[in-house]
Motif scaffolding. Structure first.
Motif, PDB file in Angstrom:
ATOM      1  N   HIS A  93       0.823  -1.200   0.000  1.00 14.00           N
ATOM      2  CA  HIS A  93       0.000   0.000   0.000  1.00 14.00           C
ATOM      3  C   HIS A  93       0.859   1.253   0.000  1.00 14.00           C
ATOM      4  CE1 HIS A  93      -3.517  -2.468   0.670  1.00 14.00           C
ATOM      5  NE2 HIS A  93      -2.923  -3.023   1.725  1.00 14.00           N
ATOM      6  N   GLY A  94       2.174   1.083   0.051  1.00 16.74           N
ATOM      7  CA  GLY A  94       3.075   2.215   0.018  1.00 16.74           C
ATOM      8  C   GLY A  94       3.421   2.753   1.402  1.00 16.74           C
ATOM      9  N   ASP A  95       2.967   2.109   2.441  1.00 20.32           N
ATOM     10  CA  ASP A  95       3.272   2.561   3.800  1.00 20.32           C
ATOM     11  C   ASP A  95       4.656   2.067   4.208  1.00 20.32           C
ATOM     12  OD1 ASP A  95       0.762   3.735   4.047  1.00 20.32           O
ATOM     13  OD2 ASP A  95      -0.139   1.899   4.861  1.00 20.32           O
ATOM     14  N   TRP A  96       5.375   2.933   4.950  1.00 15.15           N
ATOM     15  CA  TRP A  96       6.731   2.599   5.411  1.00 15.15           C
ATOM     16  C   TRP A  96       6.654   1.918   6.778  1.00 15.15           C
ATOM     17  CZ3 TRP A  96      11.418   1.694   3.953  1.00 15.15           C
ATOM     18  CH2 TRP A  96      12.474   1.702   4.880  1.00 15.15           C
ATOM     19  N   HIS A  97       7.368   0.835   6.922  1.00 20.07           N
ATOM     20  CA  HIS A  97       7.482   0.133   8.203  1.00 20.07           C
ATOM     21  C   HIS A  97       8.939   0.190   8.623  1.00 20.07           C
ATOM     22  CE1 HIS A  97       3.404  -1.510   8.116  1.00 20.07           C
ATOM     23  NE2 HIS A  97       3.598  -1.678   6.819  1.00 20.07           N
ATOM     24  N   LYS A  98       9.152   0.681   9.853  1.00 22.88           N
ATOM     25  CA  LYS A  98      10.514   0.836  10.344  1.00 22.88           C
ATOM     26  C   LYS A  98      11.178  -0.531  10.530  1.00 22.88           C
ATOM     27  CE  LYS A  98       9.723   2.968  14.135  1.00 22.88           C
ATOM     28  NZ  LYS A  98       9.856   3.691  15.402  1.00 22.88           N
ATOM     29  N   GLY A  99      12.482  -0.512  10.518  1.00 25.35           N
ATOM     30  CA  GLY A  99      13.235  -1.733  10.789  1.00 25.35           C
ATOM     31  C   GLY A  99      13.185  -2.055  12.299  1.00 25.35           C
ATOM     32  N   TYR A 100      13.448  -3.285  12.657  1.00 21.41           N
ATOM     33  CA  TYR A 100      13.389  -3.684  14.073  1.00 21.41           C
ATOM     34  C   TYR A 100      14.319  -4.861  14.333  1.00 21.41           C
ATOM     35  CZ  TYR A 100      10.375  -7.428  12.362  1.00 21.41           C
ATOM     36  OH  TYR A 100       9.887  -8.519  11.686  1.00 21.41           O
ATOM     37  N   TRP A 101      14.631  -5.035  15.583  1.00 19.95           N
ATOM     38  CA  TRP A 101      15.417  -6.183  16.029  1.00 19.95           C
ATOM     39  C   TRP A 101      14.459  -7.268  16.519  1.00 19.95           C
ATOM     40  CZ3 TRP A 101      20.429  -6.854  15.325  1.00 19.95           C
ATOM     41  CH2 TRP A 101      21.251  -5.742  15.156  1.00 19.95           C
ATOM     42  N   SER A 102      14.727  -8.487  16.139  1.00 19.80           N
ATOM     43  CA  SER A 102      13.979  -9.606  16.731  1.00 19.80           C
ATOM     44  C   SER A 102      14.944 -10.382  17.615  1.00 19.80           C
ATOM     45  CB  SER A 102      13.384 -10.519  15.656  1.00 19.80           C
ATOM     46  OG  SER A 102      14.393 -11.210  14.976  1.00 19.80           O
ATOM     47  N   HIS A 103      14.428 -10.840  18.713  1.00 20.27           N
ATOM     48  CA  HIS A 103      15.247 -11.568  19.690  1.00 20.27           C
ATOM     49  C   HIS A 103      14.776 -13.016  19.718  1.00 20.27           C
ATOM     50  CE1 HIS A 103      16.846  -7.778  21.196  1.00 20.27           C
ATOM     51  NE2 HIS A 103      15.611  -7.312  21.065  1.00 20.27           N
TER      52      HIS A 103
END
Length: 130
Positions: A93-103
């Motif tokens: 949809h063109g929305d930006w999703h920030k990067g993240y750390w997974s543990h």
């Protein structure tokens, strides 16, 4: 040991029989003066210190302490922690999703080489023969 135990039992039974006989005679008579006075029985006491069965005087209290112990090499299951970076992205949809750390956490078998380790020894009574 058996001779001293037999002597103790003999003395105890004689004293009990004397008390019973004295009490019965006292109960039968009308007054306390009519009852004969119980005779004293000499007791035979053997030395318990030389009997080698009473070792409580030889015990000593050892306080709790840390002690070094050699541990052989072995395999053990350890918890492993992985951090993974997921970069940011645009969805459909063109929305930006920030990067993240997974543990992520998982168990893995690892070899632990031989080593010295400290373990706690609780306080206890030490009654070794001295």
């Amino acid at each position: 040991m058996t001779a001293s135990m037999r002597a103790r039992r003999l003395v105890a039974s004689a004293a009990a029989a004397g008390l019973l006989a004295g009490g019965a005679a006292l109960g039968m008579s009308g007054t306390a003066t009519a009852a004969p006075a119980p005779t004293s029985v000499s007791t035979v006491v053997t030395g318990d210190r030389h009997d080698h069965h009473d070792r409580h005087d030889r015990c000593e209290w050892k306080k709790g302490h840390w002690e070094k112990k050699w541990v052989k090499g072995h395999w053990e299951k350890k918890r492993v922690h992985h951090k993974t970076w997921h970069p940011g992205h645009h969805d459909k949809h063109g929305d930006w999703h920030k990067g993240y750390w997974s543990h992520d956490r998982q168990y893995k078998w690892v070899y632990v080489p031989a080593h010295w380790d400290h373990h706690w020894v609780k306080g206890h009574w030490d009654c070794h023969h001295r």
